[in-house]
Scaffold this motif. Structure first.
Motif, PDB file in Angstrom:
ATOM      1  N   ASN A  45     -16.747 -16.633 -39.910  1.00 23.88           N
ATOM      2  CA  ASN A  45     -15.468 -17.192 -39.491  1.00 23.88           C
ATOM      3  C   ASN A  45     -15.579 -18.704 -39.307  1.00 23.88           C
ATOM      4  O   ASN A  45     -14.677 -19.456 -39.679  1.00 23.88           O
ATOM      5  CB  ASN A  45     -14.985 -16.528 -38.194  1.00 23.88           C
ATOM      6  N   HIS A  74      -4.918 -20.898 -36.955  1.00 26.85           N
ATOM      7  CA  HIS A  74      -5.149 -19.504 -37.382  1.00 26.85           C
ATOM      8  C   HIS A  74      -4.072 -19.040 -38.349  1.00 26.85           C
ATOM      9  O   HIS A  74      -4.322 -18.188 -39.197  1.00 26.85           O
ATOM     10  CB  HIS A  74      -5.262 -18.584 -36.164  1.00 26.85           C
ATOM     11  N   GLN A  87      -8.226 -11.206 -27.382  1.00 24.03           N
ATOM     12  CA  GLN A  87      -8.767 -12.152 -28.367  1.00 24.03           C
ATOM     13  C   GLN A  87     -10.299 -12.187 -28.319  1.00 24.03           C
ATOM     14  O   GLN A  87     -10.965 -12.239 -29.347  1.00 24.03           O
ATOM     15  CB  GLN A  87      -8.198 -13.554 -28.111  1.00 24.03           C
ATOM     16  N   ASN A 131      -5.417 -19.568 -41.612  1.00 23.19           N
ATOM     17  CA  ASN A 131      -6.775 -19.065 -41.839  1.00 23.19           C
ATOM     18  C   ASN A 131      -6.840 -17.553 -41.626  1.00 23.19           C
ATOM     19  O   ASN A 131      -7.739 -17.053 -40.942  1.00 23.19           O
ATOM     20  CB  ASN A 131      -7.764 -19.780 -40.913  1.00 23.19           C
ATOM     21  N   GLY A 177      -5.401 -15.691 -39.726  1.00 22.58           N
ATOM     22  CA  GLY A 177      -5.320 -15.232 -38.341  1.00 22.58           C
ATOM     23  C   GLY A 177      -6.604 -15.386 -37.550  1.00 22.58           C
ATOM     24  O   GLY A 177      -6.681 -14.949 -36.403  1.00 22.58           O
ATOM     25  N   VAL A 178      -7.619 -16.023 -38.156  1.00 25.10           N
ATOM     26  CA  VAL A 178      -8.928 -16.082 -37.499  1.00 25.10           C
ATOM     27  C   VAL A 178      -8.955 -17.152 -36.412  1.00 25.10           C
ATOM     28  O   VAL A 178      -8.522 -18.286 -36.616  1.00 25.10           O
ATOM     29  CB  VAL A 178     -10.021 -16.362 -38.550  1.00 25.10           C
ATOM     30  N   LEU A 179      -9.512 -16.758 -35.260  1.00 23.39           N
ATOM     31  CA  LEU A 179      -9.750 -17.689 -34.152  1.00 23.39           C
ATOM     32  C   LEU A 179     -11.239 -17.721 -33.833  1.00 23.39           C
ATOM     33  O   LEU A 179     -11.944 -16.721 -34.005  1.00 23.39           O
ATOM     34  CB  LEU A 179      -8.996 -17.228 -32.901  1.00 23.39           C
TER      35      LEU A 179
END
Lengths: 420, 411
Positions: free
Chosen positions: B367, B327, B239, B330, B332-334
């Motif tokens: 992001n 996520h 990640q 969104n 998959g955004v972290l």
């Protein structure tokens, strides 16, 4: 007020302050400061060397296309005695002119206003580069050259040069305290006459002299008093603030008690007059006390750093002049006092650490340039009133320029001690 | 490790040299008896400053305290003085992270000022990390750095819901000092500020007193809303590589670096405190005590945003904080969240002036921008929070021994 004497100097007056009487002020330059000049009664001749061998320079302050200009009728004179005559014909924004060499004020005139008679002062100058400084003018610094024999480069060992500097500084302190004496009497005249407006104006004129000299405050103690007895502590008696814990035995008096009556009360009472009378007396004592004071080089270094500390702790905060808000007048006084203490060490320091001299020169210049932005010829003392609102917006800007200077000045003492 | 996790999801562990410990978590039926020994702190622990690849204070196990300060360059500052400053800061940070003073606290010469300010003398390193960031304005041409500005790097745009105070917005350099002893943090920032006195001016600062993120093995802490914060955070190397560390960017000097977003988020605590717990949970999307999603039973349960109650309403409100930030919703955004609780005492109205110093790290500032625009526009929590401060900084990788942060900029 600098309130540190008891904490930092355990030996009190038997310390470095009480050495034998200084024979004579040796700094020719300092003897020219401020009040020596006489108003020129007749129009000055064009620049020339007159039959007595005295060169003359006319400095004119005049409004020019919306800006106040400072101009010289000659930019070069031969070494020797020089009389500067300053005329303010029409420049409301310029009230002061200084002759500078290497950070040192060689001669100056203050309270210059359009329409007043020209004023002059005479100094004996060695060859070299000087500057004419007219704060508030469109071009504040004008180059000025003196041809001929330059001052002998300081000779001898570094300690000798530093020691010479301390004598020049002694003379500066004596000169400032003498001017303080005159200005305090003028304040008293207005107070005894019951004229609040005149008293306020006189108060603003008197304050800078104390603020310039107070770096040597550790020596401001009356003979015969214990170092912790405020009844004999002239700094307490002259300059204590209400915010300082009041010594019940001695009470609150001095400049700031008068300030409170004039600004907060807006009235002169019999108590105000009594305070003023006592202030004149204490300043008179100070004249006597400072005359024999002698200093070590590190005293000048510490004194300069202490004055800049004062700027941060009591001027930028608005604590010093809590009623009149003339803190920037005191700010300028502290900076000038620090600069003159530094200038007295500068020839010696130049040999010890030239890079530090370069840094300090720049940092003083940055502070002065920033302070110039607050000049206001219409305000008492020549600077904008440091109101809580102005402080709220501008204090960080002043802090940002004063802290680097303080940091650098803090390193001077160890340099001069190591060299002595 | 003893069989500690009496309540599912609270996998407490002792950090540091001890290497193991208990999770003596009392039964849930007795709230008052809960004992926090899951995060024992070893004050003797220290982190190296040099040669760590990435700067500390990002993937470092979160320490308990922070002092964060931004700076502006003095008018007279030059590329040379900026370079010198970064070199001095790096050297000083390295020394302080070992628990040592920056120079002497007791000069031999009585008229010399002490070099180190002294308040951390005798204290342990306390896991101090110093993280140095560069603001977008440094690349405006004053220092010859314009060509080094990463394409992705710019001041944050105005975001939905912003109520920024200029006094806490922006900055040209940032220092984040985190440690398990607040005095160690303070000492670090104070001494760096002092070292920089002729080059930089402190601009704004926040003292954070409680972490709101957890590293591996640490318990999830709580923010001042009383909710667990940082439950679903960036955790694994994979990640970090994907979302935090810059890789293959347009500026070689930022390879291995990251972008630091700082938001000072005031919480309106008095009104929050009197809100009914059911509504608090609806706003956050989690249960208050356990921290579990409203759709689940334990903290680490994956929220089920499709779950419906008997009436056919979503169990987790789509406008809850968790739903908007997840996520899953969104792309998959972290982002790596590494914030701290802060307090500034009381405000002029007599109210608690406190909140969250939100700090996030990401390899693409967009992001954060997308996430915050979504939250700022819709989050139910917005009724109780105000974003009052904001800044972004580029955080270069850690220097090797003998080098300094951002040295590659000054080739």
């Amino acid at each position: 007020m600098v309130n540190h004497h008891s904490a930092t100097r355990s030996g009190s007056r038997s310390g470095p302050w009480a050495a034998p009487v200084l024979a004579a002020a040796t700094a020719l330059a300092l003897s020219a400061c401020g009040s020596t000049g006489d108003a020129a009664k007749s129009a000055p001749n064009s620049s020339a060397t007159n039959p007595n061998g005295v060169s003359t320079v006319n400095v004119t302050l005049a409004e020019d296309a919306g800006k106040d200009a400072c101009s010289l009728d000659t930019k070069t004179v031969p070494a020797g005695p020089v009389t500067f005559t300053v005329s303010n014909t029409s420049a409301p924004g310029v009230t002061e002119m200084e002759l500078l060499k290497d950070q040192r004020i060689v001669g100056e005139k203050e309270n210059l206003a359009p329409g007043l008679d020209p004023v002059s002062f005479t100094v004996t100058l060695d060859g070299g580069k000087y500057q004419i400084y007219c704060p508030g003018a469109a071009s504040e610094y004008l180059d000025f050259a003196v041809t001929g024999q330059a001052a002998a480069t300081p000779t001898g060992t570094v300690p000798t040069i530093l020691s010479q500097g301390t004598k020049e500084y002694s003379a500066y302190v004596v000169d400032q305290v003498n001017q303080l004496n005159t200005a305090t009497k003028a304040l008293d005249t207005a107070v005894q006459a019951g004229n609040v407006a005149d008293a306020k104006a006189a108060y603003a004129k008197a304050r800078p002299f104390y603020e310039r000299a107070e770096s040597s405050v550790e020596g401001f103690v009356l003979p015969g008093f214990a170092v912790d007895d405020n009844a004999g502590n002239l700094d307490y008696l002259i300059d204590m603030r209400e915010s300082t814990p009041v010594d019940d035995k001695v009470g609150w008096k001095g400049f700031h008690a008068v300030e409170r009556d004039l600004w907060q009360g807006g009235a002169i009472t019999p108590a105000t007059k009594a305070l003023s009378t006592e202030l004149v007396g204490n300043v008179g004592h100070l004249v006597t006390v400072v005359a024999p004071l002698q200093y070590k080089p590190e005293d000048l270094a510490n004194g300069a750093a202490d004055l800049i500390e004062e700027v941060q702790n009591t001027k930028i905060t608005g604590e010093e002049e809590a009623y009149s808000h003339l803190d920037l007048v005191d700010f300028a006084g502290n900076v000038e006092g620090a600069q003159q203490a530094y200038a007295s060490l500068r020839p010696g320091l130049q040999k010890i650490d030239p890079a530090l001299v370069t840094t300090l020169d720049q940092q003083f210049q940055t502070v002065l340039t920033t302070l110039d932005g607050y000049r206001d010829a219409a305000s008492p003392g020549g600077y904008r009133v440091w109101t809580p609102a102005l402080r709220g917006t501008d204090a960080p800007k002043l802090t940002a320029v004063i802290q680097p200077l303080h940091e650098s000045l803090g390193t001077v003492a160890q340099k001069v001690v190591s060299a002595s | 490790m003893l069989s500690g996790a009496l309540i599912a999801g609270l996998g407490g562990a002792v950090v540091g040299a001890v290497g193991g410990g208990t999770t003596a978590w009392a039964m849930a039926s007795s709230e008052a008896a809960q004992v926090d020994d899951g995060d024992a702190v070893d004050l003797n622990r220290s982190h190296p400053f040099y040669g760590t690849g990435h700067q500390g204070g990002i993937s470092t196990e979160p320490q308990r305290h922070t002092v964060f300060m931004t700076f502006r360059l003095a008018d007279a500052a030059s590329a040379r003085s900026l370079q010198t400053l970064l070199a001095r800061w790096s050297a000083a940070a390295a020394v302080m992270q070992q628990g040592k003073p920056v120079g002497t606290v007791q000069p031999d010469n009585e008229v010399a000022p002490p070099t180190d300010t002294g308040e951390a003398f005798g204290l342990s390193p306390a896991s101090l990390t110093v993280t140095i960031g560069l603001g977008p304005a440094l690349f405006d041409g004053r220092f010859g750095l314009a060509a080094h500005k990463p394409a992705a790097f710019a001041d944050l745009p105005t975001l939905n819901g912003d109520t920024l105070d200029p006094k806490f917005t922006g900055g040209e350099l940032s220092v984040q000092a985190c440690a398990d002893d607040p005095q160690v943090c303070y000492h670090a920032v104070r001494n760096l500020a002092r070292l920089g006195r002729s080059t930089v001016t402190p601009f704004w600062a926040v003292l954070g007193f409680g972490r709101t993120s957890a590293g591996p093995g640490q318990q999830t802490p709580r923010n001042l809303l009383g909710f667990k914060d940082g439950t679903r955070n960036i955790d694994t190397d994979e990640q970090y590589s994907k979302f935090v560390w810059v890789s293959g960017g347009d500026q070689p000097w930022m390879e291995g670096g990251t972008y630091q977003v700082v938001r000072k988020i005031r919480m309106l605590l008095e009104t929050w405190d009197t809100d009914r717990v059911g509504n608090q949970q609806r706003i956050i999307g989690r249960h208050k005590k356990e921290g579990s999603p409203l759709s689940g039973r334990s903290e680490k349960d994956t929220p089920d945003f499709a779950a419906e109650d008997a009436a056919g309403e979503p169990v987790i409100d789509p406008l809850s904080h968790v739903a908007l930030a997840a996520h899953e919703n969104n792309d998959g955004v972290l982002i790596k969240r590494r914030g701290y609780n802060y307090t500034d005492g009381l405000d002029p109205n007599g109210q608690l002036n406190a909140g969250l110093l939100f700090i996030s790290y990401q390899n693409d500032p967009q992001n954060f921008v997308r996430l915050q625009n979504r939250l700022g526009g819709h989050d139910l929590l917005n009724e109780y929070i105000r974003h009052v401060g904001s800044a972004i900084f580029a955080v270069p990788p850690a220097p090797e021994q003998g080098h300094y942060v951002a040295q590659a900029l000054f080739g």
